[in-house]
Scaffold this active site. Structure first.
Site, PDB file in Angstrom:
ATOM      1  N   ASP A 255      -1.542   7.306   7.145  1.00 34.71           N
ATOM      2  CA  ASP A 255      -0.862   6.946   5.816  1.00 34.71           C
ATOM      3  C   ASP A 255       0.468   6.227   6.323  1.00 34.71           C
ATOM      4  OD1 ASP A 255       0.705   7.090   3.497  1.00 34.71           O
ATOM      5  OD2 ASP A 255       0.351   9.068   3.062  1.00 34.71           O
ATOM      6  N   VAL A 256       0.766   5.014   6.082  1.00 33.19           N
ATOM      7  CA  VAL A 256       1.942   4.341   6.414  1.00 33.19           C
ATOM      8  C   VAL A 256       3.117   4.380   5.845  1.00 33.19           C
ATOM      9  CG1 VAL A 256       0.534   2.387   7.138  1.00 33.19           C
ATOM     10  CG2 VAL A 256       1.358   2.606   4.784  1.00 33.19           C
TER      11      VAL A 256
ATOM     12  N   ASN B 299      -0.938  -4.745   6.810  1.00 27.92           N
ATOM     13  CA  ASN B 299      -1.514  -5.318   5.771  1.00 27.92           C
ATOM     14  C   ASN B 299      -1.834  -4.425   4.773  1.00 27.92           C
ATOM     15  OD1 ASN B 299      -4.191  -6.867   4.483  1.00 27.92           O
ATOM     16  ND2 ASN B 299      -5.352  -5.011   4.866  1.00 27.92           N
TER      17      ASN B 299
ATOM     18  N   TYR C  32       5.215  -4.743  -7.137  1.00 28.92           N
ATOM     19  CA  TYR C  32       4.588  -5.350  -6.345  1.00 28.92           C
ATOM     20  C   TYR C  32       5.277  -6.851  -5.809  1.00 28.92           C
ATOM     21  CZ  TYR C  32       0.520  -7.932  -4.089  1.00 28.92           C
ATOM     22  OH  TYR C  32      -0.251  -8.675  -3.089  1.00 28.92           O
TER      23      TYR C  32
ATOM     24  N   LYS D 278       6.912  -7.646  -2.013  1.00 26.43           N
ATOM     25  CA  LYS D 278       6.680  -8.682  -1.288  1.00 26.43           C
ATOM     26  C   LYS D 278       7.652  -9.917  -1.068  1.00 26.43           C
ATOM     27  CE  LYS D 278       2.141  -7.404  -0.875  1.00 26.43           C
ATOM     28  NZ  LYS D 278       1.761  -7.066   0.620  1.00 26.43           N
TER      29      LYS D 278
END
Length: 247
Positions: free
Chosen positions: A58-59, A85, A152, A156
């Site tokens: 789990d990042v 990713n 999101y 990004k």
């Protein structure tokens, strides 16, 4: 760098772009650590590949990310490539998205990438020969947002800053860092856009997608360059995607 025998870490490797990139790297001769939250999906990615290492991760968890890179170093002794990713989205404009969803997206897309990059850089600085490469999966949302995508899109845009900072800070240690911005690769996550996606003018318009293997080939190209050469930003989209000229 020499591709054959290189060690790569791919997060979000259980599906979509992550799975396609992992397969491309394995077929090019890399040893690849497959990281993601769903062990069953990672094992599906690894099926048939002797040089794939499945590491559930789990990042968003510092301890889980530390375990990932400890496993890779203990197994193969080094890290030559990190493909950052793992990512998620949340629908909503700034006055609509919940704080919980905002924090979940930022924790996965930005903090997760930071945690993985931090461990990768530490290993790359210490290993012999020194150096390596980090490729961050941005998005064309890093340049032009879709409507109702504030969490999101913000994450990004931040990935772009992370990419530039790692690229700069990694120079003395032979560490290169670049970003790939992908628009409408054909994965489960983008399936709905073929039936119609909300545009900036309020219309719902079907959008074309492209084979995810082409995105994986682009990552492989970036990864295969010698460390004295870097693709800082690469954008790949479906040719007719409404990206240039949005609005």
């Amino acid at each position: 760098m020499t591709v054959s025998g290189g060690v790569a870490v791919v997060t979000g490797a259980g599906s979509g772009i992550g799975r396609a990139v992992a397969h491309a790297l394995l077929e090019a001769g890399y040893r690849v650590a497959l990281a993601g939250r769903r062990e069953d999906a990672l094992r599906e990615t690894a099926e048939g590949y002797a040089d794939a290492l499945v590491v559930p991760c789990d990042v968003t968890s510092p301890a889980s990310v530390a375990n990932l890179f400890d496993r890779v170093r203990d197994t193969w002794g080094r890290v030559d490539l990190l493909f950052n990713n793992a990512g998620i989205g949340a629908h909503g404009a700034v006055d609509e998205v919940s704080l919980e969803d905002w924090e979940r997206v930022i924790a996965t897309n930005l903090t997760g990438a930071f945690l993985c990059a931090r461990h990768a850089v530490r290993i790359m600085k210490e290993q012999d020969p020194q150096g390596g490469r980090i490729i961050n999966n941005g998005s064309i949302a890093a340049y032009a947002p879709r409507p109702a995508s504030v969490a999101y899109t913000a994450s990004k845009h931040a990935i772009t800053g992370l990419t530039k900072s790692i690229s700069l800070d990694g120079r003395p240690y032979n560490i290169a860092c670049g970003q790939i911005d992908i628009g409408n690769a054909a994965t489960d996550m983008t399936a709905a856009v073929e039936h119609g996606a909300l545009q900036a003018d309020g219309r719902i318009v079907p959008e074309k997608r492209f084979d995810v293997r082409h995105a994986a080939s682009a990552v492989l190209y970036m990864a295969s360059l010698p460390l004295d050469t870097n693709v800082l930003f690469l954008t790949i989209t479906a040719t007719t995607m409404p990206f240039i000229g949005r609005g």
